[in-house]
Write an enzyme that holds these catalytic residues in place. Structure first.
Site, short mmCIF file in Angstrom:
data_model
loop_
_atom_site.label_atom_id
_atom_site.label_comp_id
_atom_site.label_asym_id
_atom_site.label_seq_id
_atom_site.Cartn_x
_atom_site.Cartn_y
_atom_site.Cartn_z
N ASP A 1 -0.15 5.45 3.43
CA ASP A 1 0.56 4.30 2.87
C ASP A 1 1.83 4.82 2.21
O ASP A 1 1.85 5.93 1.68
CB ASP A 1 -0.31 3.57 1.85
CG ASP A 1 -1.45 2.79 2.49
OD1 ASP A 1 -1.29 2.34 3.63
OD2 ASP A 1 -2.50 2.64 1.84
N ASP B 1 -0.43 -2.43 7.89
CA ASP B 1 -0.89 -3.47 6.97
C ASP B 1 -0.05 -4.74 7.11
O ASP B 1 -0.58 -5.85 7.08
CB ASP B 1 -0.81 -2.97 5.52
CG ASP B 1 -1.70 -1.76 5.26
OD1 ASP B 1 -2.72 -1.60 5.96
OD2 ASP B 1 -1.36 -0.98 4.35
#
Length: 164
Positions: free
Chosen positions: A118, A140
């Site tokens: 991330d 995401d």
């Protein structure tokens, strides 16, 4: 182009954008070495290794937990692919493709690194206090947009033509 092909294309685009972005940030840009990089006053690049699922839930489960999450993800991807193949609307099919592409992108990270990469952090300063959103990635975003497309299609989308 048929709806299924659009869904497959959406999934491939999401997957490629996700993986190329992560590889570039890790090995080209060397985000780990640079730490937090401010891009805009409300957006930073910051490396976070997510061993759990959304919001880091189930992050302390070890290798067994990782295997179980990958197995669950594989079953979910197959189920979504079947749904996509049977879908009758372009929007739903594209949404499902985005979800599948995002899920595969994050699964690749788990297999390659043992965690999801991330890197995007949105934040705001209000009254001198900083509020951070969770750290996320392109996969995401694809999943969220895909879910939004499915919701829109099922709640507001045009009804399918009725058979005579």
């Amino acid at each position: 182009m048929t709806p299924v092909r659009l869904g497959v294309l959406a999934g491939i685009v999401a997957l490629v954008l996700d993986q190329v972005t992560k590889l570039w940030l890790l090995y080209g840009f060397e985000l780990a070495r640079k730490g937090v990089v401010q891009v805009l006053p409300f957006f930073d690049l910051v490396l976070a290794w997510n061993t759990g699922i959304s919001y880091g839930w189930f992050s302390g489960q070890g290798p067994t937990g990782q295997i179980l999450m990958l197995a669950f993800k594989a079953v979910a991807i197959v189920a979504l692919a079947i749904w996509m193949a049977r879908s009758t609307t372009k929007l739903a099919t594209i949404g499902l493709g985005l979800i599948i592409g995002g899920a595969i992108g994050n699964a690749i990270d788990r297999l390659a690194y043992g965690a999801v990469v991330d890197f995007a952090l949105l934040h705001a300063e209000i009254g001198g206090k900083i509020y951070n959103w969770y750290v996320f990635n392109i996969a995401d975003v694809a999943i969220v947009v895909g879910v939004a497309a499915l919701l829109y299609d099922s709640l507001i989308g045009l009804p399918a033509a009725k058979a005579p």
